[in-house]
Design a protein around this motif. Structure first.
Motif: not given
Length: 349
Positions: A91, A113, A118-119, A121, A324, A327-330, A332, A336
């Motif tokens: 992340n 991601c 992975s995330t 931010h 982070v 959190a869900e991948p993407g 964010r 979020d």
């Protein structure tokens, strides 16, 4: 959670100090830019006892590390490096961009991601706090919002990055050099995202027009500064403004006011009776006007030793890491994630 710090400038050093105090985080790696810093104990770079973590100049070494998150804080971001970190399953939290990227700009990193689960931010203070998060927080206490503003008023002499202040920001240069320089474009990458987040979250018209503006003040007498003497006629103050307009009405305003002190300027800009500060304003029912003190140092010397605004930027990044990682991948954004909170001092936990 295992954290790697990327770069050890002002933000990076403050981030390491914060990681060491955070009960849920462990520093396990540190990337540095210069070969002279490579292979050294991180504690040595901070002027403290050894930490048992050695620096590296190798991206491949960082990619191979067992880590949950990289706090990515270089002076200039490299999207390919961020993508590689994300693809490796790490992340990434960063103060240098991706606060609210457009779908097109974010697509390559969103794909990274997805590949690495992975995330990413983007966070910080300005942008990354004052200019979008804080107006949105106060909007929750108001109805029928017509206008929000996030604005900084700072003495740029307290910013300990002389090469950036002189050669990138163009302080001490000719007015036409500053007006034609890269700074407005570089800043717009982040601040336009702040404006768009406010527009979208508050539900203003999607047809809003975003306008930018820049103005300079010049010295009328020699001004002593950490980058040398600013001679008369050369740039000693700058203002940058980003506004969103709906049907000829400004609904979002983001601005920075950077001055080399308050004397000997033309125009005769000052910080006003409130002094250096950050402001958040909201017009609605009811309105709100918030002044934030404490993120600017009491003196130039204090700022050059440890600038609290730089520290706040780092701390916001570090405090985001647990959220982070969970959190869900993407990609964010604040929209979020849940509320990000700090942690109690270890002596009081």
């Amino acid at each position: 959670m295992r954290v790697v710090q990327w770069a050890t400038g002002g933000v990076g050093k403050a981030a390491i100090e914060t990681i060491l105090l955070h009960p849920e985080l462990e520093l396990v790696g540190c990337w540095v830019h210069s070969a002279g810093k490579g292979g050294r104990d991180v504690g040595e770079l901070l002027g403290r006892e050894p930490l048992g973590v050695r620096t590296t100049t190798s991206l491949d070494e960082v990619l191979a590390m067992d880590a949950d998150c990289v706090l990515y804080s270089p002076l200039v971001p490299d999207r390919d490096v961020v993508a590689a970190l994300l693809r490796s399953g790490k992340n990434v939290v960063t103060p240098v961009g991706w606060f609210y990227p457009s779908e097109r700009d974010g697509a390559p990193l969103a794909a990274a991601c997805e590949e690495g689960r992975s995330t990413l931010h983007g966070t910080g203070i300005n942008p990354g706090g004052i200019t979008e998060l804080h107006p949105l927080v106060f909007s929750a206490l108001s109805s029928a919002v017509t206008f929000v503003r996030g604005e900084e008023f700072s003495d740029i002499r307290t910013y300990d990055a002389p090469d950036v202040v002189r050669h990138l920001m163009m302080f001490g240069g000719r007015p036409e050099e500053a007006m034609g320089g890269p700074m407005l474009g570089l800043l717009s990458g982040g601040f336009v995202q702040s404006v768009r987040m406010c527009l979208d979250a508050l539900g203003f018209s999607r047809d809003a027009e975003i306008r930018t503006a820049q103005a300079v003040a010049v010295a009328t007498a020699p001004i002593d500064s950490p980058i040398g003497t600013i001679e008369p006629g050369l740039v000693a103050g700058q203002r940058f403004v980003w506004e969103a307009v709906v049907r000829d009405r400004v609904v979002v305003r983001v601005a920075v006011n950077w001055l080399m002190g308050e004397e000997h300027l033309d125009p005769a800009w000052t910080f006003g009776p409130e002094g250096e500060r950050f402001e958040v304003e909201l017009q609605g029912d009811p309105p709100a006007h918030v002044t934030i003190k404490g993120w600017q140092p009491a003196s130039v010397a204090e700022g050059l030793a440890r600038n609290p605004g730089v520290v706040a930027t780092a701390v916001h990044c570090v405090n985001s890491i647990p959220y982070v990682v969970a959190a869900e991948p993407g990609i964010r954004t604040y929209l979020d994630l849940p509320l990000v909170a700090g942690r109690a001092h270890p002596d009081l936990a």
